[in-house]
Scaffold this motif. Structure first.
Motif, PDB file in Angstrom:
ATOM      1  N   LYS A  11       0.844  -1.207   0.000  1.00 20.08           N
ATOM      2  CA  LYS A  11       0.000   0.000   0.000  1.00 20.08           C
ATOM      3  C   LYS A  11       0.873   1.248   0.000  1.00 20.08           C
ATOM      4  O   LYS A  11       0.632   2.198  -0.762  1.00 20.08           O
ATOM      5  CB  LYS A  11      -0.915  -0.027   1.223  1.00 20.08           C
ATOM      6  N   THR A  54      -3.207  -2.925  -3.373  1.00 19.15           N
ATOM      7  CA  THR A  54      -3.894  -3.542  -2.240  1.00 19.15           C
ATOM      8  C   THR A  54      -3.863  -5.065  -2.338  1.00 19.15           C
ATOM      9  O   THR A  54      -4.164  -5.636  -3.387  1.00 19.15           O
ATOM     10  CB  THR A  54      -5.361  -3.079  -2.180  1.00 19.15           C
ATOM     11  N   ASP A  87      -4.632   0.267  -6.481  1.00 19.07           N
ATOM     12  CA  ASP A  87      -5.580   1.041  -5.688  1.00 19.07           C
ATOM     13  C   ASP A  87      -6.564   1.818  -6.557  1.00 19.07           C
ATOM     14  O   ASP A  87      -7.750   1.938  -6.227  1.00 19.07           O
ATOM     15  CB  ASP A  87      -4.838   2.011  -4.762  1.00 19.07           C
TER      16      ASP A  87
END
Length: 305
Positions: free
Chosen positions: A124, A130, A254
């Motif tokens: 992250k 993720t 993400d």
């Protein structure tokens, strides 16, 4: 006169209904035009059976929810992470141990939850990627012994194996004898393995070597399809937890999750359906029975959708 008035009334009603239908249709079209269309999701996969199957499961699950999917298969394991962070693909199936050791270069850790949290936090922060939920499926390193020998000597763990090493013929793949996660590391954890004999064989031949009684023990990965044949091959328990976990999980950019919030739940459902035994059976259908990986994935997906 009454007939004319009745006809006029009927025509008026027809006009009003037609107008309402027209307005409703225009509004519906406008609403659809305002609704965002589903994204095209680019799914990558590594160049081996298991990863191809799992990536195809992700693709089927997303398509089932209305997404268009572009499949980018057989990417080299050494290149696929770069493909993700370069936006060439949007997601792919990765292994927690690979993320920990190969991508992040972190120290060895054997607790599955700790490994997952380390890679989740680091990805992250460093890559804007993720890790979604990891599955119970663990494709890690292991040692396999001929079941006949295991039963005869009472061997079910690597500790048992170490105690009986002098009675066993080891089928190595060469580099396993030098790697830190091979014999040197095992020796530090379990003690010296004084094999009766040790010969180097090509990795692709290891199960044939065992089956033909040319050796008794060989290194393997814990979800290899041949392991479904428990009458012939026994996967030993890593009772001192020497090897790190390699749990499967989707890794997703993400930005993709921001644009498509439901993707996480869709893929997490797939992960929840996968454990080591299930993955091993799916691999066996391809690597042992010769079925096409996409057909195997499609058949399995029908049972979990």
């Amino acid at each position: 006169m009454k007939n004319k008035k009745l006809l006029s009334a009927i025509l008026l009603v027809i006009i009003l209904i037609a107008g309402a239908i027209f307005v409703f249709g225009r509004n519906s079209q406008a609403k659809k035009a305002d609704e965002p269309s589903k994204s095209v999701i680019k799914i990558g996969s590594k160049d081996f059976t298991e990863n191809l199957i799992v990536a195809e499961l992700y693709a089927l699950a997303l398509e089932d929810k209305g997404y268009k999917v572009e499949r980018l298969s057989n990417i080299s394991s050494s290149l696929i992470h770069q493909s993700l962070i370069s936006d060439e693909i949007d997601l792919y199936p990765e292994y927690t141990g690979t993320g920990l050791l190969s991508i992040l270069g972190k120290s060895l850790e054997t607790d599955p939850k700790k490994v997952y949290q380390i890679v989740k936090d680091a990805y992250k922060e460093q890559f804007q990627v993720t890790w979604l939920d990891y599955s119970k499926a663990n494709d890690g390193q292991g040692l396999v012994i001929r079941t006949e020998v295991a039963q005869k000597l009472g061997i079910s763990t690597i500790s048992d194996l170490q105690q009986h090493a002098s009675e066993l013929r080891f089928a190595s793949q060469g580099e396993f004898d030098q790697r830190d996660d091979g014999i040197p590391g095992l020796t530090k954890t379990y003690g010296v393995f004084n094999w009766k004999s040790s010969k180097v064989y090509d990795n692709s031949l290891k199960y044939s070597v065992l089956e033909n009684d040319e050796a008794d023990v060989t290194p393997a990965y814990t979800t290899e399809g041949q392991l479904v044949n428990k009458d012939k091959f026994t996967l030993l328990e890593d009772d001192k937890q020497f090897w790190p976990p390699y749990n499967l999980a989707p890794v997703v950019r993400d930005q993709v999750l921001e644009d498509n919030p439901d993707v996480a739940a869709i893929l997490n459902k797939v992960s929840a359906s996968l454990d080591t035994e299930t993955i091993t059976k799916l691999n066996a259908k391809v690597d042992v029975d010769g079925e096409d990986y996409s057909s195997v994935a499609k058949e399995f997906y029908q049972t979990i959708k």
